[in-house]
Design an enzyme around this catalytic site. Structure first.
Site, PDB file in Angstrom:
ATOM      1  CG  HIS A  56      40.005  36.319  45.611  1.00 57.14           C
ATOM      2  ND1 HIS A  56      41.447  35.528  45.188  1.00 57.14           N
ATOM      3  CD2 HIS A  56      39.759  36.227  44.441  1.00 57.14           C
ATOM      4  CE1 HIS A  56      41.416  35.460  43.823  1.00 57.14           C
ATOM      5  NE2 HIS A  56      40.515  35.838  43.749  1.00 57.14           N
ATOM      6  CG  HIS A 218      43.299  33.550  39.848  1.00 63.53           C
ATOM      7  ND1 HIS A 218      43.236  34.849  39.756  1.00 63.53           N
ATOM      8  CD2 HIS A 218      41.740  34.132  40.060  1.00 63.53           C
ATOM      9  CE1 HIS A 218      42.163  35.493  39.853  1.00 63.53           C
ATOM     10  NE2 HIS A 218      41.557  35.177  39.900  1.00 63.53           N
TER      11      HIS A 218
END
Length: 334
Positions: A56, A218
């Protein structure tokens, strides 16, 4: 699979070695997976710790530094860090004023941060927790019960970090973090799936000519698939979904912080063009934008797409947002 890596097994460790080489102001423990600002204990301020799975970036390690996080705990790709990492980070930044854990609402993160908080309290540390659950696309997902934590994590970490830098007590820093989360909502769109180093192939199938509305960070699919459409229509859907949820906690007639966030593979040319449409929709709906941030901040590896996060902001939150910050990925005013 074409990736700029040595191997899937070493990708996180290699990235941390790169962070250490690029940012000597940070103390990077590659083996134990903790990133700490070197002056974390100076000034007897509240420690602000966050973390989550890698993939991320720049979240979270890229936000460690003056005016933001005291430490970050990177896990494996899309995998929660373990309690030992969080406990080590808390001990490294505690100056006697306590520690705030900022936790995205994903099951692994929540459970591991809760365990770390209990262990830290047994060691005599004062710990508060703030949960980030800003995503409006789905109620439950593969990774979480309730709303997912996404783009608002940036707002929470910045504003809580600014309050800690000013010397606010632990209870106040935690209350501000929770207020920012309660005032924020996000919605994401994918133009492609992402590819994890371990899997080597896209995490879900998205045919050419389609887009996925309501994705998480995700690589999980969203709530609806549609044919590709112009940016103006995507902005209307995205902003509309966010404002509809924000309206449930009060009228959205005051200023907002706006984040147009790239998911990792969308160029700034497209993100700024998309922001023009977001700004148009907000203006048409009478929502004043006080501050704007455009770029890749809370990403999903190589996913093409973006998310929009809005936070209802009063004078105090705007002051803390404007406060100086100096991290690898976010810096102004210093």
């Amino acid at each position: 699979m074409r990736m700029l890596i040595n191997s899937p097994e070493t990708v996180v460790a290699d990235a941390l070695r790169g962070v250490a080489a690029a940012h000597p102001e940070l103390d990077v423990d590659v083996e134990r997976r903790v990133v700490v600002r070197r002056d974390a204990r100076d000034g007897r301020r509240v420690g602000v710790v966050s973390g989550g799975g890698s993939g991320h970036e720049p979240l979270h390690a890229g936000f460690v530094g003056y005016g933001m996080l005291s430490a970050a705990c990177p896990g494996e790709v899309f995998t929660s860090p373990v309690p030992d990492q969080m406990l080590r980070a808390a001990a490294a930044v505690d100056s006697g004023q306590g520690v705030l854990f900022i936790v995205k609402n994903y099951t692994g993160d929540v459970l591991n941060f809760e365990m770390a908080a209990e262990l830290a309290e047994e060691d005599g540390l004062r710990v508060e927790r703030a949960l980030v659950d800003d995503d409006v696309a789905v109620t439950d997902s593969l990774y979480t019960a309730g709303r997912r934590g996404t783009g608002a994590t940036l707002f929470v970490e910045k504003i809580a970090g600014a309050a800690a830098e000013e010397g606010a007590p632990l209870e106040r820093v935690a209350a501000l973090a929770r207020r920012v989360n309660a005032s924020s909502r996000s919605f994401g769109v994918a133009l492609s799936a992402c590819t994890t180093p371990a899997k080597g192939s896209p995490t879900f199938d998205l045919p050419d000519g389609d887009l996925e509305l309501g994705i998480g960070i995700h690589g999980e699919p969203g709530r609806e698939r549609r044919a590709m459409m112009p940016a103006r229509e995507i902005a209307e859907i995205t902003v509309g979904a966010v404002l509809e949820e924000l309206a449930e906690v009060g009228p959205v007639d005051g200023p907002v912080l706006a984040l147009v966030n790239g998911m990792g593979a969308t160029p700034l040319l497209e993100l700024y063009g998309f922001h023009a449409e977001v700004a148009r929709v907000l203006a048409e709906r009478g929502v004043p934008v006080a501050r704007t941030l455009v770029g890749n901040y809370v990403t999903s590896l190589d996913m093409a797409g973006c998310s929009v996060t809005l936070c209802r902001a009063d004078e105090e939150l705007l002051r803390l947002w404007d406060a100086p910050v100096q991290t690898a990925a976010l810096r102004w005013g210093r």
